[in-house]
Design a protein around this motif. Structure first.
Motif: not given
Length: 393
Positions: A118, A122, A153, A155, A164, A166
Motif C-alpha cells: 500500500m 497506517q 482510511d 483498504r 484505497v 476514506n
C-alpha cells in the motif's frame, strides 16, 4: 587499578551486547514462516486458530515496529509470519483464505500468499473483515486528524487487488453484515454518536442511518461491536457515573422506523471499572439463538433475550482474576461457542485456549499453546501485544 577497571568495564559491555544479540535472535527459526514456506506447509489446513500480535504505534517511530500472524497448529504448536507493525491490527477470515495486514501491506493467504503493498502506511487499525455477500475483504484504519476534519482510511479488495478510500469520520465502533459495514461515528462538536452504513461497489459509499438518542457522549463509551438482525441494530454503550460506578445499556434501533429503545443491561457498583473493560471491544459480543451475548473483562458472560428483553448473567470463565492487569487475553464467538485466549503464570506454557458452550455455559475444551509465550516475550527488543483472535476450526 585503572587498567583493571577498564578491562572490567569492557567485559561488562561485551556481556550486555551478547545478551542483547541473543535476545533479538531468541525466537526459534522453526517457529517463523517465510512467504515461500506457506505453500509447502499447507498452513491453513493445519491451523485451528490465528492470533494477531503487534507493537504499539509509538514503538514504530524508528520504523522497526513488528507484528506476527501466529498460526496455532493442530498439534498446538505455533508458526508465526513476521510483518511490519500495526497497533490494533486484526485478521479477516474469508472463503478458504484469510487477510493479514500490517502498516504497509495486505497479505491474502490461502495455499500461497499474495502481498499487496500500500502506498500510504497506517499505524492504528479499526476493523478488518470479510463481506461474504460481496466476496470482499476490507480494512478500516484510525488514521487521525487532517486539515479539514478526521480521516479513517479504508483498504478493500480481494486476491486480484485492493482499492484505497476514506471515511471522513472518527469511528468509535463498527460491525459487519454479509454485504456492508456499520460504523458508529462521534461528532465532537455536537457530542453525538451517529450510526452509518458503508457499502462497496464501484466505489465506497456512506449512508446515514440515524443519530443515537443520548444527552451527550462525554461520559459514554462503546463496549462492543455493532450487532444486527433482521429487524434491529444493537449497541452496547455505558455511562460512567464516577470512578467506581457505571451503567451499561443496550440501545435497540428499529431498522424500518428508526425508533430507539434503551434497556438496562449491567450495573457496576463500587468496582474497578478498568477491570470490567472487555478483552477486545471488537470481539466482545455476538447474537446466537435469539440472544445477544456479551463478555466483559471480569470473565462474566451476560445475555439479552431478543424477544422478551430479559437480562441474565449466564456464566463466568473458570478461575478469572478481577484485576485490571491484562496478559494478552482475547475472546472470539463462533457457532455457539466462546473461545478465550487465557494466561496463567503457573503453567509451563503460559498461554492456553479455552472454549465454552453458550447454551450450557460450561468449559468444553482447553489446550496449551506451545511457543506463543516465547514469541510474545522475545520480539527483537520490542514489546508486542495481542489485538485479535480468530478460530478456523
Amino acid at each position: 587499578m585503572k587498567k583493571s577497571i577498564l578491562i572490567g568495564a569492557i567485559l561488562l559491555l561485551v556481556a550486555i551486547l551478547v545478551i542483547s544479540f541473543t535476545k533479538e535472535k531468541s525466537i526459534p527459526d522453526t517457529s517463523l514462516l517465510s512467504a515461500d514456506e506457506i505453500s509447502k506447509k499447507e498452513l491453513l489446513q493445519n491451523t485451528k486458530a490465528i492470533i494477531y500480535l503487534s507493537t504499539t504505534a509509538d514503538q514504530d517511530i524508528d520504523n522497526k515496529g513488528v507484528s506476527y500472524g501466529v498460526f496455532v497448529q493442530d498439534d498446538n504448536s505455533v508458526q508465526a509470519l513476521p510483518m511490519k507493525g500495526l497497533e490494533l491490527g486484526s485478521i479477516a477470515v474469508g472463503k478458504d483464505q484469510i487477510l493479514l495486514e500490517d502498516k504497509n501491506n495486505i497479505n491474502i493467504i490461502s495455499d500461497n500468499i499474495k502481498k499487496f503493498k500500500m502506498e500510504t502506511p497506517q499505524y492504528t487499525g479499526e476493523r478488518t473483515g470479510y463481506l461474504s455477500g460481496k466476496e470482499l475483504f476490507f480494512s478500516i484504519y484510525n488514521s487521525g486528524f487532517v486539515e479539514d476534519g478526521y480521516s479513517s482510511d479504508v483498504r478493500y479488495g480481494d486476491s486480484k487487488g485492493f482499492n484505497v478510500d476514506n471515511i471522513p469520520y472518527y469511528i468509535v465502533a463498527s460491525g459487519t453484515t454479509e454485504n456492508s459495514v456499520h460504523i458508529l461515528t462521534q461528532d465532537f462538536e455536537t457530542n453525538r454518536f451517529n450510526l452509518k452504513e458503508v457499502t462497496f461497489a464501484e466505489e465506497l459509499k456512506i449512508n446515514d442511518i440515524t443519530t443515537v438518542q443520548s444527552e451527550s457522549t462525554e461520559n459514554m463509551q462503546v463496549l462492543a461491536p455493532i450487532l444486527s438482525d433482521e429487524n434491529y441494530y444493537y449497541l452496547i454503550l455505558s455511562t460512567i457515573i464516577n470512578d467506581t460506578n457505571e451503567t451499561v445499556s443496550i440501545y435497540r434501533i428499529n431498522k424500518e422506523t428508526l425508533e430507539q429503545e434503551t434497556f438496562e443491561f449491567i450495573d457496576y457498583t463500587n468496582v474497578d471499572l478498568t477491570a470490567t473493560i472487555p478483552y477486545n471491544y471488537k470481539n466482545s459480543a455476538t447474537i446466537h439463538n435469539n440472544k445477544l451475548f456479551y463478555a466483559n473483562g471480569l470473565g462474566e458472560i451476560y445475555s439479552f433475550n431478543l424477544d422478551s428483553t430479559a437480562v441474565s448473567k449466564d456464566f463466568s470463565l473458570n478461575k478469572v482474576s478481577n484485576s485490571k492487569v491484562r496478559h494478552n487475553e482475547e475472546t472470539y464467538f463462533k457457532e455457539g461457542n466462546l473461545y478465550v485466549l487465557r494466561y496463567s503464570p503457573d503453567k509451563k506454557e503460559h498461554y492456553f485456549l479455552e472454549s465454552y458452550s453458550l447454551e450450557k455455559g460450561n468449559l468444553t475444551d482447553s489446550i496449551d499453546i506451545h511457543g506463543l509465550d516465547t514469541i510474545i516475550n522475545e520480539s527483537q527488543n520490542k514489546k508486542v501485544y495481542s489485538y485479535d483472535l480468530k478460530i478456523l476450526k
